[in-house]
Motif scaffolding. Sequence first.
Motif, PDB file in Angstrom:
ATOM      1  N   UNK A   1       0.859  -1.182   0.000  1.00  0.00           N
ATOM      2  CA  UNK A   1       0.000   0.000   0.000  1.00  0.00           C
ATOM      3  C   UNK A   1       0.893   1.229   0.000  1.00  0.00           C
ATOM      4  N   UNK A   2       0.448   2.282  -0.649  1.00  0.00           N
ATOM      5  CA  UNK A   2       1.159   3.548  -0.572  1.00  0.00           C
ATOM      6  C   UNK A   2       0.918   4.110   0.825  1.00  0.00           C
ATOM      7  N   UNK A   3       1.994   4.455   1.524  1.00  0.00           N
ATOM      8  CA  UNK A   3       1.870   5.017   2.868  1.00  0.00           C
ATOM      9  C   UNK A   3       1.231   6.392   2.770  1.00  0.00           C
ATOM     10  N   UNK A   4       0.288   6.652   3.599  1.00  0.00           N
ATOM     11  CA  UNK A   4      -0.406   7.944   3.626  1.00  0.00           C
ATOM     12  C   UNK A   4       0.141   8.788   4.767  1.00  0.00           C
ATOM     13  N   UNK A   5       0.202  10.081   4.547  1.00  0.00           N
ATOM     14  CA  UNK A   5       0.677  10.995   5.590  1.00  0.00           C
ATOM     15  C   UNK A   5      -0.237  10.906   6.803  1.00  0.00           C
ATOM     16  N   UNK A   6       0.362  10.903   7.987  1.00  0.00           N
ATOM     17  CA  UNK A   6      -0.438  10.789   9.206  1.00  0.00           C
ATOM     18  C   UNK A   6      -0.300  12.007  10.109  1.00  0.00           C
ATOM     19  N   UNK A   7       0.522  12.976   9.703  1.00  0.00           N
ATOM     20  CA  UNK A   7       0.747  14.155  10.534  1.00  0.00           C
ATOM     21  C   UNK A   7      -0.419  15.123  10.497  1.00  0.00           C
ATOM     22  N   UNK A   8      -0.318  16.133  11.307  1.00  0.00           N
ATOM     23  CA  UNK A   8      -1.325  17.190  11.359  1.00  0.00           C
ATOM     24  C   UNK A   8      -0.954  18.288  10.378  1.00  0.00           C
ATOM     25  N   UNK A   9      -1.928  18.922   9.767  1.00  0.00           N
ATOM     26  CA  UNK A   9      -1.688  19.993   8.811  1.00  0.00           C
ATOM     27  C   UNK A   9      -0.978  21.164   9.482  1.00  0.00           C
ATOM     28  N   UNK A  10      -1.209  21.357  10.758  1.00  0.00           N
ATOM     29  CA  UNK A  10      -0.573  22.454  11.490  1.00  0.00           C
ATOM     30  C   UNK A  10       0.951  22.341  11.496  1.00  0.00           C
ATOM     31  N   UNK A  11       1.481  21.141  11.272  1.00  0.00           N
ATOM     32  CA  UNK A  11       2.929  20.930  11.316  1.00  0.00           C
ATOM     33  C   UNK A  11       3.653  21.663  10.198  1.00  0.00           C
ATOM     34  N   UNK A  12       2.959  22.030   9.129  1.00  0.00           N
ATOM     35  CA  UNK A  12       3.625  22.704   8.011  1.00  0.00           C
ATOM     36  C   UNK A  12       3.708  24.214   8.207  1.00  0.00           C
ATOM     37  N   UNK A  13       2.908  24.771   9.097  1.00  0.00           N
ATOM     38  CA  UNK A  13       2.921  26.212   9.297  1.00  0.00           C
ATOM     39  C   UNK A  13       4.267  26.653   9.843  1.00  0.00           C
ATOM     40  N   UNK A  14       4.888  27.608   9.173  1.00  0.00           N
ATOM     41  CA  UNK A  14       6.166  28.139   9.615  1.00  0.00           C
ATOM     42  C   UNK A  14       7.360  27.285   9.221  1.00  0.00           C
ATOM     43  N   UNK A  15       7.129  26.227   8.451  1.00  0.00           N
ATOM     44  CA  UNK A  15       8.204  25.312   8.067  1.00  0.00           C
ATOM     45  C   UNK A  15       9.336  26.017   7.332  1.00  0.00           C
ATOM     46  N   UNK A  16       8.995  26.995   6.498  1.00  0.00           N
ATOM     47  CA  UNK A  16      10.008  27.701   5.709  1.00  0.00           C
ATOM     48  C   UNK A  16      10.304  29.105   6.239  1.00  0.00           C
ATOM     49  N   UNK A  17       9.767  29.445   7.380  1.00  0.00           N
ATOM     50  CA  UNK A  17       9.941  30.784   7.937  1.00  0.00           C
ATOM     51  C   UNK A  17      11.413  31.114   8.134  1.00  0.00           C
TER      52      UNK A  17
END
Length: 83
Positions: free
Chosen positions: A44-60
Motif C-alpha cells: 500500500x502507498x503510505x499515507x501521511x499521518x501528521x497534522x496539517x498544522x505541522x507545516x505552518x512556519x516550516x520555511x519561515x
Amino acid sequence: MTTSLTVTSKGQVTLRKDLLAHLGVHPGQRLEVEVLPDGRLELHVARATGEIDAVFGLLAGRTDRRASLEEIAEAAAAGWAGQ
C-alpha cells in the motif's frame, strides 16, 4: 497480472516502473507492506499521518521573499497534479 521479481544477494527486490505506476507511487514516497497468511504480502502507498498544522512556519526565515496568493495557488495546484 502476474509479475516475476528477482531477489538480490542482499535480500532486496526492485519493483518495476509499471508496478509503481499501478500503485500510484512517486519517487520519495514510502510503501507499507502488510503480511498476510499463506506467505502473501500486500503493498500500500503510505499515507501521511501528521497534522496539517505541522507545516505552518516550516520555511519561515529562509528568505525575505513572499509569495503572492496566485503563486501559492499555482504551487498548490502543481503539487496536487504531482508536478
